[in-house]
Scaffold this motif. Structure first.
Motif, PDB file in Angstrom:
ATOM      1  N   LYS A   1       0.880  -1.191   0.000  1.00  0.00           N
ATOM      2  CA  LYS A   1       0.000   0.000   0.000  1.00  0.00           C
ATOM      3  C   LYS A   1       0.907   1.228   0.000  1.00  0.00           C
ATOM      4  O   LYS A   1       1.693   1.417   0.939  1.00  0.00           O
ATOM      5  CB  LYS A   1      -0.916   0.001   1.231  1.00  0.00           C
ATOM      6  CG  LYS A   1      -1.889   1.170   1.236  1.00  0.00           C
ATOM      7  CD  LYS A   1      -3.028   0.985   2.226  1.00  0.00           C
ATOM      8  CE  LYS A   1      -2.608   1.228   3.636  1.00  0.00           C
ATOM      9  NZ  LYS A   1      -3.762   1.251   4.572  1.00  0.00           N
TER      10      LYS A   1
ATOM     11  N   ASN B   1       4.430   8.298 -11.337  1.00  0.00           N
ATOM     12  CA  ASN B   1       3.063   8.386 -11.867  1.00  0.00           C
ATOM     13  C   ASN B   1       2.247   7.113 -11.665  1.00  0.00           C
ATOM     14  O   ASN B   1       1.191   6.938 -12.275  1.00  0.00           O
ATOM     15  CB  ASN B   1       3.113   8.731 -13.354  1.00  0.00           C
ATOM     16  CG  ASN B   1       3.780  10.063 -13.581  1.00  0.00           C
ATOM     17  OD1 ASN B   1       3.571  11.001 -12.806  1.00  0.00           O
ATOM     18  ND2 ASN B   1       4.616  10.152 -14.602  1.00  0.00           N
ATOM     19  N   GLY B   2       2.765   6.200 -10.842  1.00  0.00           N
ATOM     20  CA  GLY B   2       1.984   5.007 -10.521  1.00  0.00           C
ATOM     21  C   GLY B   2       2.059   3.903 -11.559  1.00  0.00           C
ATOM     22  O   GLY B   2       1.171   3.043 -11.608  1.00  0.00           O
TER      23      GLY B   2
ATOM     24  N   GLY C   1      -0.668   5.193 -13.524  1.00  0.00           N
ATOM     25  CA  GLY C   1      -1.922   5.096 -12.767  1.00  0.00           C
ATOM     26  C   GLY C   1      -2.375   3.688 -12.423  1.00  0.00           C
ATOM     27  O   GLY C   1      -3.518   3.487 -12.007  1.00  0.00           O
TER      28      GLY C   1
ATOM     29  N   THR D   1      -2.774   2.926  -7.030  1.00  0.00           N
ATOM     30  CA  THR D   1      -3.496   4.044  -6.404  1.00  0.00           C
ATOM     31  C   THR D   1      -3.023   4.189  -4.961  1.00  0.00           C
ATOM     32  O   THR D   1      -3.102   3.233  -4.192  1.00  0.00           O
ATOM     33  CB  THR D   1      -5.014   3.756  -6.389  1.00  0.00           C
ATOM     34  OG1 THR D   1      -5.415   3.439  -7.716  1.00  0.00           O
ATOM     35  CG2 THR D   1      -5.804   4.928  -5.854  1.00  0.00           C
TER      36      THR D   1
ATOM     37  N   GLN E   1      -4.334   2.391  -1.231  1.00  0.00           N
ATOM     38  CA  GLN E   1      -5.075   1.165  -1.525  1.00  0.00           C
ATOM     39  C   GLN E   1      -4.104  -0.017  -1.579  1.00  0.00           C
ATOM     40  O   GLN E   1      -3.013   0.106  -2.137  1.00  0.00           O
ATOM     41  CB  GLN E   1      -5.747   1.346  -2.893  1.00  0.00           C
ATOM     42  CG  GLN E   1      -6.721   0.265  -3.258  1.00  0.00           C
ATOM     43  CD  GLN E   1      -7.389   0.601  -4.600  1.00  0.00           C
ATOM     44  OE1 GLN E   1      -7.788   1.753  -4.840  1.00  0.00           O
ATOM     45  NE2 GLN E   1      -7.481  -0.370  -5.463  1.00  0.00           N
TER      46      GLN E   1
ATOM     47  N   HIS F   1      -2.455  -3.223  -2.955  1.00  0.00           N
ATOM     48  CA  HIS F   1      -2.332  -3.853  -4.274  1.00  0.00           C
ATOM     49  C   HIS F   1      -1.439  -5.087  -4.165  1.00  0.00           C
ATOM     50  O   HIS F   1      -0.459  -5.080  -3.405  1.00  0.00           O
ATOM     51  CB  HIS F   1      -1.658  -2.905  -5.270  1.00  0.00           C
ATOM     52  CG  HIS F   1      -2.495  -1.735  -5.666  1.00  0.00           C
ATOM     53  ND1 HIS F   1      -3.623  -1.853  -6.446  1.00  0.00           N
ATOM     54  CD2 HIS F   1      -2.363  -0.406  -5.399  1.00  0.00           C
ATOM     55  CE1 HIS F   1      -4.139  -0.649  -6.654  1.00  0.00           C
ATOM     56  NE2 HIS F   1      -3.399   0.254  -6.018  1.00  0.00           N
TER      57      HIS F   1
END
Lengths: 131, 512
Positions: free
Chosen positions: B367, B396-397, B414, B417, B420, B422
């Motif tokens: 996370k 930028n994810g 993206g 996030t 959250q 993952h």
């Protein structure tokens, strides 16, 4: 409902629990006698008769045993508790419990045996005198 | 001292008989032998009563302890004397009625009356289920019910569990069927031997094929079915049956016969917290039992600066050394996660050698709190020389993976996030040089990002990454510091490359 209907038969001053249990026992016996017998029904009317005295005592010990069991559960390992919950509380068959925990069905069975035995011994020790 | 005055042989026989009866596998011969023993031996009868009563408690006596409780005053822990006494008689009556009668005797089961209970409330938080006259219910017979808010979990005799998320309106149609008028239902049907179905207002029927699935009927009648595990069969009059498998969803509009397929949304249906915790515990047990793991950190240590590699027989050098990260709440209530606060926070460890060089998978539950640096290290070799691997995020994810001497590859931005959990994973197979990147069990497309190093890597896949780090990473000769701000809950390094179905399974089992 039956106890309510029969309340006028109860004599004040006598043992209410014993009276209620007797009414309940006869209701159960009538149920077993009247319904179609199936080969996998363990209890027959005759066998129920031989259970009567001990069953009444066991029923009246319900609360202390429940309290003892709650205490005894705390002494089990996390793994044993999980197996018991899955099989008894969630009513999962052994095979499904095995899939959920990565054990074989036989492994689950053996682990349940061990957990149940530990609980039985623990409850015996915490509730002396009734067994 | 054991006060059960019964031979070990009889004791084992009774225990075994009880379990066999519960499973519905008893034979008439076994039951006859059990009756004979009970007839002849009072100690056996006492033990039978004792263990039946214990089973009754195990089955029903702890719902107060495990139920999801609504906010408000604490639940009463001591039942009323009358309730206790009725419970005692109830337990005795259950016993004398032989409630272990085989559940598979379906042919002798009478047609249910409307009042006969089909399902039981197991736990609820919120308003509670109401019957058609607005009365609170704990057992549900045939008829209409509603839940205005909160969650309720109900159980059916065949093992099916439904989690209803208010506002929801539904009806019990039988011991293996409900209709959903509006709202959300998550269904768990553990055994393929039993069929359970949910009927929707449009007349479409969803039948489980050994499944975990969710159904939502919106107020306008539009409906979605998400299959989280196994498969379901969608039946509709006049059209061919359609099987929908795990990871997929299907939706349709009210009044339309056409359907639309898509991916399953695993976050759409709320599970009660205790079920989530049970699933997470099962996931860890299952992972630990695998024989293709090189490293498994579950971070279950509550203190100390060492995290153990849980793989049996793993060398001690593969245990992790915490260089600065702290412990914090993770996905599971039973285990902490590691919290990385940026510069210098890392876990150092050695990945043991491979049995099959070149094939390799890293999966970790992460996370992210913030993405402050250009690159954020998840798991990197501690150096940057030929064969070393880097598994990182971009600011930028995007997920990024590379091996020195080859190339770096990025997913789209993206993917990750902040805030959250993952499941982030990368595999290298021996068939090709390019890694395969996954997020939350799904394979992601990626593109070439940059040449990594001098192009000297000849064989595909990483060589020996050896000393590695989870968390912040820096190399004196490189200008940039790569920090990790966030939490890591589990780290798995597998020998071999895991496929899509295995990744989906890891995600489904471990999702918070």
């Amino acid at each position: 409902m039956v106890l309510w209907r029969k309340q006028e038969e109860f004599q004040a001053g006598t043992n209410f629990k014993a009276w209620a249990f007797t009414v309940c026992r006869f209701q159960v016996m009538a149920f077993i006698r009247d319904r179609k017998r199936r080969p996998l029904d363990v209890l027959t009317v005759e066998l129920l008769e031989s259970f009567a005295a001990d069953a009444e005592e066991a029923a009246l010990e319900y609360e202390p045993r429940l309290r003892a069991l709650k205490e005894c559960r705390k002494e089990l390992t996390e793994k044993s508790l999980r197996l018991l919950d899955l099989h008894y509380r969630d009513r999962m068959p052994l095979e499904s419990v095995g899939k959920a925990t990565g054990l074989s069905a036989n492994g689950v069975k053996q682990a349940l045996f061990r957990a149940r035995r530990a609980l039985q011994v623990c409850i015996e020790n915490k509730t002396p005198g009734y067994l | 001292m054991n006060r059960i005055d019964l031979s070990a042989e009889k004791l084992d026989f009774i225990e075994n008989s009880m379990l066999t009866l519960r499973e519905g596998l008893a034979t008439p011969e076994l039951v006859a032998e059990l009756r004979d023993i009970l007839h002849a031996d009072r100690e056996a009868r006492k033990f039978w009563l004792f263990t039946n009563q214990m089973d009754s408690h195990l089955q029903t006596g702890f719902e107060e302890d495990t139920a999801v409780r609504p906010p408000g005053p604490p639940a009463r822990t001591r039942p009323r004397p009358a309730a206790v006494w009725l419970g005692a008689l109830g337990a005795a009556a259950l016993l004398t009625l032989g409630f272990f009668i085989a559940r598979k005797n379906g042919s002798e089961t009478p047609v249910p009356s409307a009042a006969a209970p089909m399902a039981t409330v197991i736990s609820q938080a919120g308003s509670g289920i109401l019957g058609s006259r607005g009365e609170p219910v704990r057992t549900l017979g045939l008829g209409n019910y509603s839940l205005s808010e909160g969650l309720s979990r109900i159980g059916f005799e065949n093992g099916t569990r439904l989690v209803l998320e208010g506002p929801v309106e539904f009806a019990i149609l039988g011991k293996d069927s409900v209709s959903l008028t509006t709202g959300k239902v998550w269904a768990y049907c553990p055994s393929a031997a039993h069929v359970f179905s949910i009927v929707t207002p449009s007349g479409k029927k969803i039948t489980d094929l050994g499944t975990e699935f969710g159904v939502e009927v919106r107020p306008d009648g539009d409906t979605e079915v998400h299959v989280l595990e196994g498969a379901v069969r969608l039946t509709d009059q006049g059209t061919e049956d359609l099987d929908v498998f795990a990871g997929k969803s299907i939706r349709w509009r009210a009044g339309s016969s056409g359907t639309e397929e898509g991916g399953a949304d695993y976050g759409k249906f709320r599970e009660p917290p205790d079920l989530v915790q049970s699933r997470l515990a099962a996931s860890r047990e299952k992972t630990r039992a695998r024989n293709d793991l090189l490293v498994y950190f579950d971070f279950s240590e509550k203190a100390g600066d060492v995290v153990s590699n849980r793989v049996e027989g793993a060398p001690s050098s593969s245990n992790g050394r915490i260089l600065g990260a702290g412990r914090d709440a993770g996905r599971s209530r039973a285990h902490p996660a590691l919290r990385f606060n940026g510069y210098g926070d890392a876990v150092a460890f050695t990945i043991p050698g491979y049995a099959n060089p070149g094939e390799f998978t890293i999966a970790m539950w992460v996370k992210i709190e913030r993405m402050d640096t250009a690159l954020i290290t998840l798991l990197n070799s501690d150096g940057w020389e030929t064969g070393d691997l880097h598994f990182q995020l971009t600011r930028n994810g995007a997920l990024r993976a590379g091996i020195f001497g080859d190339q770096d590859y990025n997913t789209a931005d993206g993917v990750v996030t902040p805030g959250q959990w993952h499941l982030l994973a990368v595999t290298w197979g021996h068939q090709g040089r390019e890694p395969v990147l996954f997020c939350d069990g799904k394979r992601l497309n990626h593109g070439y990002s940059s040449n990594s190093g001098d192009g000297s890597l000849i064989k595909p896949g990483p060589s020996e990454p050896g000393e590695s780090q989870i968390g912040s990473w820096a190399k004196p000769t490189l200008p940039d510091q790569r920090d990790l701000l966030g939490w890591v809950d589990e780290v798995m390094v597998f020998r071999g490359s895991l496929g899509q179905s295995e990744m989906s399974e890891l995600f489904r089992m471990g999702r918070p």
